[in-house]
Design a protein around this motif. Structure first.
Motif, PDB file in Angstrom:
ATOM      1  N   ASP A 154       0.660  -1.188  -0.192  1.00 48.49           N
ATOM      2  CA  ASP A 154      -0.004   0.032  -0.079  1.00 48.49           C
ATOM      3  C   ASP A 154       0.607   1.239  -0.020  1.00 48.49           C
ATOM      4  O   ASP A 154       0.423   2.358   0.262  1.00 48.49           O
ATOM      5  CB  ASP A 154      -0.923  -0.213   1.336  1.00 48.49           C
ATOM      6  CG  ASP A 154      -0.197  -0.367   2.327  1.00 48.49           C
ATOM      7  OD1 ASP A 154       0.980  -0.518   2.372  1.00 48.49           O
ATOM      8  OD2 ASP A 154      -0.914  -0.415   3.495  1.00 48.49           O
ATOM      9  N   ASP A 155       2.154   1.067  -0.228  1.00 50.16           N
ATOM     10  CA  ASP A 155       3.076   2.348  -0.448  1.00 50.16           C
ATOM     11  C   ASP A 155       2.832   2.870  -1.670  1.00 50.16           C
ATOM     12  O   ASP A 155       2.932   2.509  -2.681  1.00 50.16           O
ATOM     13  CB  ASP A 155       4.413   1.938  -0.286  1.00 50.16           C
ATOM     14  CG  ASP A 155       5.315   3.088  -0.144  1.00 50.16           C
ATOM     15  OD1 ASP A 155       4.961   4.318  -0.513  1.00 50.16           O
ATOM     16  OD2 ASP A 155       6.602   2.760  -0.244  1.00 50.16           O
ATOM     17  N   PRO A 156       2.270   4.411  -1.419  1.00 48.98           N
ATOM     18  CA  PRO A 156       1.910   5.021  -2.758  1.00 48.98           C
ATOM     19  C   PRO A 156       3.206   5.366  -3.905  1.00 48.98           C
ATOM     20  O   PRO A 156       3.121   5.666  -4.718  1.00 48.98           O
ATOM     21  CB  PRO A 156       1.265   6.327  -2.408  1.00 48.98           C
ATOM     22  CG  PRO A 156       1.674   6.149  -1.001  1.00 48.98           C
ATOM     23  CD  PRO A 156       2.060   4.898  -0.557  1.00 48.98           C
ATOM     24  N   GLN A 157       4.294   5.271  -2.907  1.00 48.42           N
ATOM     25  CA  GLN A 157       5.684   5.282  -3.833  1.00 48.42           C
ATOM     26  C   GLN A 157       6.074   4.075  -4.690  1.00 48.42           C
ATOM     27  O   GLN A 157       7.034   4.107  -5.497  1.00 48.42           O
ATOM     28  CB  GLN A 157       6.689   5.746  -2.756  1.00 48.42           C
ATOM     29  CG  GLN A 157       6.545   6.984  -2.303  1.00 48.42           C
ATOM     30  CD  GLN A 157       6.327   8.144  -2.851  1.00 48.42           C
ATOM     31  OE1 GLN A 157       7.230   8.355  -4.000  1.00 48.42           O
ATOM     32  NE2 GLN A 157       5.562   9.094  -2.842  1.00 48.42           N
ATOM     33  N   ASN A 158       5.375   3.031  -4.493  1.00 52.16           N
ATOM     34  CA  ASN A 158       5.826   1.708  -5.202  1.00 52.16           C
ATOM     35  C   ASN A 158       5.633   2.012  -6.693  1.00 52.16           C
ATOM     36  O   ASN A 158       4.776   2.577  -7.204  1.00 52.16           O
ATOM     37  CB  ASN A 158       5.145   0.413  -4.681  1.00 52.16           C
ATOM     38  CG  ASN A 158       3.815   0.403  -4.954  1.00 52.16           C
ATOM     39  OD1 ASN A 158       3.283   0.616  -6.132  1.00 52.16           O
ATOM     40  ND2 ASN A 158       2.840  -0.166  -4.173  1.00 52.16           N
ATOM     41  N   GLN A 159       6.621   1.534  -7.148  1.00 52.89           N
ATOM     42  CA  GLN A 159       6.671   1.524  -8.784  1.00 52.89           C
ATOM     43  C   GLN A 159       6.461   0.137  -9.402  1.00 52.89           C
ATOM     44  O   GLN A 159       7.432  -0.142  -9.878  1.00 52.89           O
ATOM     45  CB  GLN A 159       7.852   2.172  -9.207  1.00 52.89           C
ATOM     46  CG  GLN A 159       8.350   3.402  -8.354  1.00 52.89           C
ATOM     47  CD  GLN A 159       7.876   4.614  -9.290  1.00 52.89           C
ATOM     48  OE1 GLN A 159       8.162   4.784 -10.581  1.00 52.89           O
ATOM     49  NE2 GLN A 159       6.928   5.412  -8.781  1.00 52.89           N
ATOM     50  N   ILE A 160       5.276  -0.298  -9.338  1.00 47.22           N
ATOM     51  CA  ILE A 160       5.162  -1.638  -9.869  1.00 47.22           C
ATOM     52  C   ILE A 160       4.272  -1.537 -11.069  1.00 47.22           C
ATOM     53  O   ILE A 160       3.265  -0.954 -11.290  1.00 47.22           O
ATOM     54  CB  ILE A 160       4.435  -2.312  -8.753  1.00 47.22           C
ATOM     55  CG1 ILE A 160       5.037  -2.422  -7.489  1.00 47.22           C
ATOM     56  CG2 ILE A 160       4.003  -3.728  -9.066  1.00 47.22           C
ATOM     57  CD1 ILE A 160       4.690  -2.938  -6.428  1.00 47.22           C
ATOM     58  N   GLY A 161       4.834  -2.479 -12.075  1.00 50.56           N
ATOM     59  CA  GLY A 161       4.162  -2.527 -13.255  1.00 50.56           C
ATOM     60  C   GLY A 161       3.601  -3.996 -13.300  1.00 50.56           C
ATOM     61  O   GLY A 161       3.720  -4.840 -12.278  1.00 50.56           O
ATOM     62  N   GLY A 162       3.162  -4.188 -14.420  1.00 48.53           N
ATOM     63  CA  GLY A 162       2.682  -5.516 -14.843  1.00 48.53           C
ATOM     64  C   GLY A 162       2.067  -5.904 -15.875  1.00 48.53           C
ATOM     65  O   GLY A 162       2.051  -5.151 -16.975  1.00 48.53           O
ATOM     66  N   ILE A 163       1.051  -6.984 -15.795  1.00 45.87           N
ATOM     67  CA  ILE A 163       0.454  -7.323 -17.248  1.00 45.87           C
ATOM     68  C   ILE A 163      -0.977  -7.586 -16.716  1.00 45.87           C
ATOM     69  O   ILE A 163      -1.262  -8.278 -15.813  1.00 45.87           O
ATOM     70  CB  ILE A 163       1.245  -8.709 -17.603  1.00 45.87           C
ATOM     71  CG1 ILE A 163       2.557  -8.297 -18.050  1.00 45.87           C
ATOM     72  CG2 ILE A 163       0.341  -9.392 -18.936  1.00 45.87           C
ATOM     73  CD1 ILE A 163       3.451  -9.410 -18.460  1.00 45.87           C
ATOM     74  N   ILE A 164      -2.074  -6.905 -17.772  1.00 45.03           N
ATOM     75  CA  ILE A 164      -3.185  -7.268 -17.855  1.00 45.03           C
ATOM     76  C   ILE A 164      -3.529  -8.324 -18.738  1.00 45.03           C
ATOM     77  O   ILE A 164      -3.134  -8.365 -19.901  1.00 45.03           O
ATOM     78  CB  ILE A 164      -4.142  -6.282 -18.089  1.00 45.03           C
ATOM     79  CG1 ILE A 164      -3.972  -4.980 -17.169  1.00 45.03           C
ATOM     80  CG2 ILE A 164      -5.575  -6.509 -18.203  1.00 45.03           C
ATOM     81  CD1 ILE A 164      -4.320  -3.689 -17.869  1.00 45.03           C
ATOM     82  N   PRO A 165      -3.948  -9.654 -18.433  1.00 42.65           N
ATOM     83  CA  PRO A 165      -4.117 -10.738 -19.179  1.00 42.65           C
ATOM     84  C   PRO A 165      -5.082 -10.235 -20.467  1.00 42.65           C
ATOM     85  O   PRO A 165      -5.965  -9.627 -20.127  1.00 42.65           O
ATOM     86  CB  PRO A 165      -4.666 -11.908 -18.413  1.00 42.65           C
ATOM     87  CG  PRO A 165      -4.619 -11.648 -16.841  1.00 42.65           C
ATOM     88  CD  PRO A 165      -4.467 -10.079 -16.873  1.00 42.65           C
ATOM     89  N   ALA A 166      -4.881 -11.139 -21.387  1.00 39.57           N
ATOM     90  CA  ALA A 166      -5.872 -10.826 -22.712  1.00 39.57           C
ATOM     91  C   ALA A 166      -7.117 -11.183 -22.412  1.00 39.57           C
ATOM     92  O   ALA A 166      -8.357 -10.882 -23.248  1.00 39.57           O
ATOM     93  CB  ALA A 166      -5.036 -11.365 -23.867  1.00 39.57           C
ATOM     94  N   PHE A 167      -7.324 -12.164 -21.724  1.00 36.86           N
ATOM     95  CA  PHE A 167      -8.725 -13.134 -21.463  1.00 36.86           C
ATOM     96  C   PHE A 167      -9.850 -12.053 -21.131  1.00 36.86           C
ATOM     97  O   PHE A 167     -11.037 -12.165 -21.827  1.00 36.86           O
ATOM     98  CB  PHE A 167      -8.616 -14.209 -20.618  1.00 36.86           C
ATOM     99  CG  PHE A 167      -7.365 -15.002 -20.965  1.00 36.86           C
ATOM    100  CD1 PHE A 167      -7.502 -15.775 -21.809  1.00 36.86           C
ATOM    101  CD2 PHE A 167      -6.427 -15.130 -19.880  1.00 36.86           C
ATOM    102  CE1 PHE A 167      -6.490 -16.880 -22.032  1.00 36.86           C
ATOM    103  CE2 PHE A 167      -5.354 -16.045 -20.136  1.00 36.86           C
ATOM    104  CZ  PHE A 167      -5.493 -16.689 -21.210  1.00 36.86           C
TER     105      PHE A 167
END
Ligand SMILES: [Zn+2]
Length: 287
Positions: free
Chosen positions: A39-52
């Motif tokens: 819940d740290d607003p500073q976190n720099q997290i990316g990721g992937i939204i699956p295509a389904f």
């Protein structure tokens, strides 16, 4: 005309909050450096939204478009599948669908209806459109829009499920964590294995339909729709754009070039009507 369209076409997707049922894959193990806080607003997290979930959302919009043009759409489920409620399949057939695959005798020889042609069917017959996942990143300068990426901010939402019994004073019974992407803005890349004018006509019309019905429960994307998630602004990015023009769409410091304006006029006046016309003809041929 269709030869002017690249095999990769992009749909702009913007949403304040997206919660996808199939979950979001994050790269937080890279970003955490051992001290990651959800819940740290500073976190720099990316990721992937699956295509389904994206694919299901798009398909539904395209099916409705086919129906609005007077055709029936391929049902997404196999007719012989063991549906828990048999009557529902029949009810769908009465409401503008035909049984999946009944539009073609031999899927290897004949393409079937336009929905079947795009999304494919059984026996290893691939659809003509490949729906890619969307990679998102909170740092805009790291987002490559020409590869179907988006700016987006991963968040983990925590919800306390509390007791409703007055004696319990809203005591928490359990905690539910939900993966979400906030402030998503980017491109969804659709890659056509084979290009046909009616495909682009259907995509243009279907994406407009989804945009104008974005607050309908049926046409929101992903889960958590009762909580206002998945209300998506979407638009087909002018398929005549080159890569550098596509990037410019997302650059808030720069507007359209004259060349882009010219292409927009061409798209609206010539290309799109021709492709929609091809769609009408294909639908009129029957499934
Ligand atoms: Zn069909």
């Amino acid at each position: 005309m269709i030869e002017d369209i690249d095999r990769d076409v992009f749909v702009r997707i913007q949403t304040d909050l997206l919660v996808v049922g199939d979950s979001i894959m994050t790269d937080r193990h890279h970003a955490s450096n051992g001290n990651y806080e959800d819940d740290d607003p500073q976190n720099q997290i990316g990721g992937i939204i699956p295509a389904f979930p994206l694919s299901g959302w798009l398909r539904h919009g395209l099916e409705v478009t086919v129906q609005e043009y007077g055709g029936t759409a391929c049902h997404p489920g196999e007719a012989n599948a063991n549906f828990m409620k048999d009557s529902i399949y029949q009810r769908d057939l009465d409401a503008g669908y035909h049984e999946k695959g009944t539009c073609t005798d031999d899927p290897k020889e004949d393409d079937g209806c336009v929905v079947f042609d795009l999304f494919g069917g059984f026996d290893g017959v691939p659809g003509k459109v490949m729906r890619r996942p969307i990679k998102f990143n909170p740092v805009r300068s790291s987002v490559d829009y020409t590869r179907g990426q988006a700016e987006g901010h991963y968040r983990r939402l925590n919800r306390n499920i509390v007791s409703r019994n007055r004696d319990d004073n809203r005591e928490a019974l359990r905690n539910a964590a939900v993966d979400a992407v906030a402030n998503l803005d980017g491109c969804w890349q659709l890659s056509f294995r084979e290009m046909k004018p009616e495909f682009i006509g259907l995509l243009a019309e279907g994406v407009d339909f989804l945009d104008s019905h974005k607050t309908d429960f049926m046409h929101q994307l992903g889960g958590a729709r009762n909580f206002g998630a998945g209300v998506v602004d979407c638009a087909l990015i002018n398929p005549l754009y080159e890569d550098h023009e596509l990037k410019r769409v997302f650059d808030r410091r720069q507007g359209n070039t004259n060349k882009m304006d010219e292409k927009d006029d061409q798209w609206v006046d010539e290309y799109r009507p021709a492709f929609v016309n091809a769609l009408e003809e294909r639908i009129a041929e029957g499934p």
